[in-house]
Design an enzyme around this catalytic site. Structure first.
Site, PDB file in Angstrom:
ATOM      1  CG  HIS A 219      -0.209   0.298   2.493  1.00  0.00           C
ATOM      2  ND1 HIS A 219       0.540  -0.647   3.133  1.00  0.00           N
ATOM      3  CD2 HIS A 219      -0.096   1.427   3.234  1.00  0.00           C
ATOM      4  CE1 HIS A 219       1.071  -0.127   4.228  1.00  0.00           C
ATOM      5  NE2 HIS A 219       0.709   1.125   4.312  1.00  0.00           N
TER       6      HIS A 219
HETATM    7  C1  UD1 Z   1      -2.025   5.178   6.216  1.00  0.00           C
HETATM    8  C2  UD1 Z   1      -0.724   5.658   6.848  1.00  0.00           C
HETATM    9  C3  UD1 Z   1       0.348   4.603   6.675  1.00  0.00           C
HETATM   10  C4  UD1 Z   1      -0.115   3.264   7.171  1.00  0.00           C
HETATM   11  C5  UD1 Z   1      -1.432   2.892   6.498  1.00  0.00           C
HETATM   12  C6  UD1 Z   1      -1.969   1.584   6.986  1.00  0.00           C
HETATM   13  C7  UD1 Z   1      -0.249   8.079   6.812  1.00  0.00           C
HETATM   14  C8  UD1 Z   1       0.536   9.118   6.140  1.00  0.00           C
HETATM   15  N1  UD1 Z   1      -0.247   6.864   6.216  1.00  0.00           N
HETATM   16  O1  UD1 Z   1      -1.798   5.054   4.814  1.00  0.00           O
HETATM   17  O2  UD1 Z   1       1.495   4.988   7.409  1.00  0.00           O
HETATM   18  O3  UD1 Z   1       0.857   2.286   6.901  1.00  0.00           O
HETATM   19  O4  UD1 Z   1      -2.388   3.932   6.770  1.00  0.00           O
HETATM   20  O5  UD1 Z   1      -3.127   1.221   6.301  1.00  0.00           O
HETATM   21  O6  UD1 Z   1      -0.832   8.316   7.839  1.00  0.00           O
HETATM   22  N2  UD1 Z   1      -9.255   4.714   2.298  1.00  0.00           N
HETATM   23  C9  UD1 Z   1     -10.452   4.045   2.279  1.00  0.00           C
HETATM   24  N3  UD1 Z   1     -10.975   3.655   3.495  1.00  0.00           N
HETATM   25  C10 UD1 Z   1     -10.370   3.905   4.669  1.00  0.00           C
HETATM   26  C11 UD1 Z   1      -9.157   4.588   4.667  1.00  0.00           C
HETATM   27  C12 UD1 Z   1      -8.617   4.974   3.472  1.00  0.00           C
HETATM   28  O7  UD1 Z   1     -11.029   3.806   1.248  1.00  0.00           O
HETATM   29  O8  UD1 Z   1     -10.913   3.514   5.719  1.00  0.00           O
HETATM   30  C13 UD1 Z   1      -8.661   5.118   1.003  1.00  0.00           C
HETATM   31  C14 UD1 Z   1      -8.952   6.539   0.627  1.00  0.00           C
HETATM   32  O9  UD1 Z   1      -9.108   6.591  -0.752  1.00  0.00           O
HETATM   33  C15 UD1 Z   1      -7.688   7.262   1.022  1.00  0.00           C
HETATM   34  C16 UD1 Z   1      -6.636   6.208   0.763  1.00  0.00           C
HETATM   35  O10 UD1 Z   1      -7.251   4.968   1.093  1.00  0.00           O
HETATM   36  O11 UD1 Z   1      -7.491   8.420   0.297  1.00  0.00           O
HETATM   37  C17 UD1 Z   1      -5.399   6.384   1.607  1.00  0.00           C
HETATM   38  O12 UD1 Z   1      -5.722   6.480   2.984  1.00  0.00           O
HETATM   39  P1  UD1 Z   1      -4.744   7.301   3.993  1.00  0.00           P
HETATM   40  O13 UD1 Z   1      -5.222   7.154   5.382  1.00  0.00           O
HETATM   41  O14 UD1 Z   1      -4.556   8.684   3.463  1.00  0.00           O
HETATM   42  O15 UD1 Z   1      -3.377   6.592   3.805  1.00  0.00           O
HETATM   43  P2  UD1 Z   1      -2.988   5.039   3.793  1.00  0.00           P
HETATM   44  O16 UD1 Z   1      -2.445   4.719   2.455  1.00  0.00           O
HETATM   45  O17 UD1 Z   1      -4.112   4.201   4.307  1.00  0.00           O
END
Ligand code: UD1
Length: 380
Positions: A219
């Site tokens: 991811h």
């Molecule tokens: C985040 C953390 C990362 C961690 C990871 C674990 C930061 C900078 N990154 O990354 O360190 O390893 O979580 O999973 O804090 N989304 C969904 N549903 C959710 C959450 C996210 O669909 O419940 C999608 C959204 O499109 C979002 C994307 O995933 O924009 C990324 O989510 P985000 O929390 O920004 O970063 P992660 O890649 O999950």
């Protein structure tokens, strides 16, 4: 604040806000809450969920599996750019701090919620403790490295998992009396749940055989946000999956990018005994069960490097560096980057039995949360 049972006259309970935001935070906070609950007369605590992760399978499923209490407050910030997400958390968390007036805020890990709540609390003059402090990848292209640095420079208590973290903090000039080597709270959770996870019937239900499949997580923006890189990784994985099926609980970010780049044909083109098989994100227990029984784990996650070290399962890390070098030095982890030939070479080695046996690092013994709470109570 809850747990306000009998308050001794001269001993006001310590008022703590525990913060979680994203999936890897939940298994770190669970044992801390459990340890705090053993001192109801001395600690009052609230659980704040920032809402950084919000999908049922990225959040609530973990609360269920880990038996964690429902958050007292959900900031419901959701997704956004780094600045948007961080800013929203800060605005909302500031209101909570002003209302609740805690003595201490506890943050875990290195996600945006960790940094945002640290900055907010410190600017209000509230002490902050960072659990899993001192980890450094020295890779400023990782948002988590920025989060780690900002958090550690501000925190009053730096609870570390290993000797590398202690050294990093010392080199950065952190005074010795702020560094507390307590061990690894995520491993507290793993050791507590290992037996329960082992009893699941996933192998039968999914038609898998122990040691005859690999698990995969992917991811990191550096692996999934560019088409060429992601396709190279998927090509390597497809080749591995000809001989060893790969179970891939796919992260929402990765699913989005795979679809956007038109790479879906790499996934689910076989069945569970051949090819890369994607599933929805799994709960804590199911995923632990899968990893315990896997021949190898391929990942770009941070925590999984540590969990595989304790499980004694070979881990191939698809990154150029790690903030957790102890897992390579003492555990089962190898860092291979994201180039196809390197991933293939590492997987071949594992299949030929050429694997680091490893040992469990010092203080990864299930007692880290207990140590943290003891220290907090002794420093009140
Ligand atoms: C985040 C953390 C990362 C961690 C990871 C674990 C930061 C900078 N990154 O990354 O360190 O390893 O979580 O999973 O804090 N989304 C969904 N549903 C959710 C959450 C996210 O669909 O419940 C999608 C959204 O499109 C979002 C994307 O995933 O924009 C990324 O989510 P985000 O929390 O920004 O970063 P992660 O890649 O999950």
């Amino acid at each position: 604040m809850k747990n306000s049972s009998s308050i001794c006259e001269n001993l006001r309970p310590l008022r703590i806000i525990n913060v979680v935001g994203a999936r890897p935070n939940f298994m770190k906070m669970a044992p801390i809450i459990e340890a705090m609950n053993r001192h109801p007369e001395r600690i009052q605590h609230l659980l704040v969920h920032t809402g950084q992760h919000y999908d049922e399978k990225m959040s609530q499923a973990f609360f269920n599996d880990l038996g964690m209490p429902k958050p007292d407050i959900d900031l419901e910030v959701g997704s956004g750019s780094h600045a948007e997400q961080t800013a929203r958390i800060m605005v909302e968390f500031e209101k909570v701090c002003l209302r609740e007036k805690p003595d201490l805020v506890i943050v875990v890990g290195d996600v945006n919620s960790t940094m945002a709540c640290t900055i907010t609390a410190k600017k209000l003059g509230i002490r902050v403790a960072h659990v899993e402090a001192g980890l450094r990848s020295r890779d400023m292209a990782m948002p988590e490295e920025i989060n780690r640095l900002c958090t550690d420079v501000l925190c009053d208590y730096l609870f570390t998992t290993d000797r590398f973290a202690n050294e990093n903090l010392r080199r950065e000039g952190v005074p010795e009396d702020k560094i507390f080597f307590v061990g690894n709270v995520m491993i507290d959770t793993l050791l507590k749940h290992k037996e329960m996870a082992g009893r699941l019937d996933l192998m039968d239900r999914w038609g898998l055989e122990p040691c005859k499949y690999a698990t995969l997580t992917l991811h990191r923006p550096s692996n999934v946000d560019e088409r060429e890189t992601l396709e190279g990784i998927l090509e390597a994985l497809t080749e591995i999956a000809h001989g060893l099926p790969i179970v891939f609980p796919i992260h929402p970010r990765t699913r989005k990018m795979v679809e956007q780049f038109g790479l879906s044909s790499y996934l689910n083109n076989g069945n569970r005994v051949q090819g890369i098989w994607t599933t929805e994100p799994l709960g804590y227990l199911e995923f632990l069960h899968l990893n315990m029984n896997a021949r190898m784990v391929l990942t770009d996650s941070g925590g999984l490097q540590e969990e595989t070290t304790v499980l004694g399962v070979p881990c191939i890390t698809l990154r150029e560096n790690t903030e957790r070098p102890i897992t390579c030095e003492e555990g089962t982890n190898v860092i291979v980057g994201n180039r196809k030939e390197n991933i293939l070479a590492a997987a071949r080695k594992v299949l030929q039995g050429d694997i680091a046996r490893g040992r469990v690092p010092e203080k990864w013994d299930g007692q880290a949360a207990e140590r943290i709470v003891k220290i907090l109570l002794s420093q009140k």
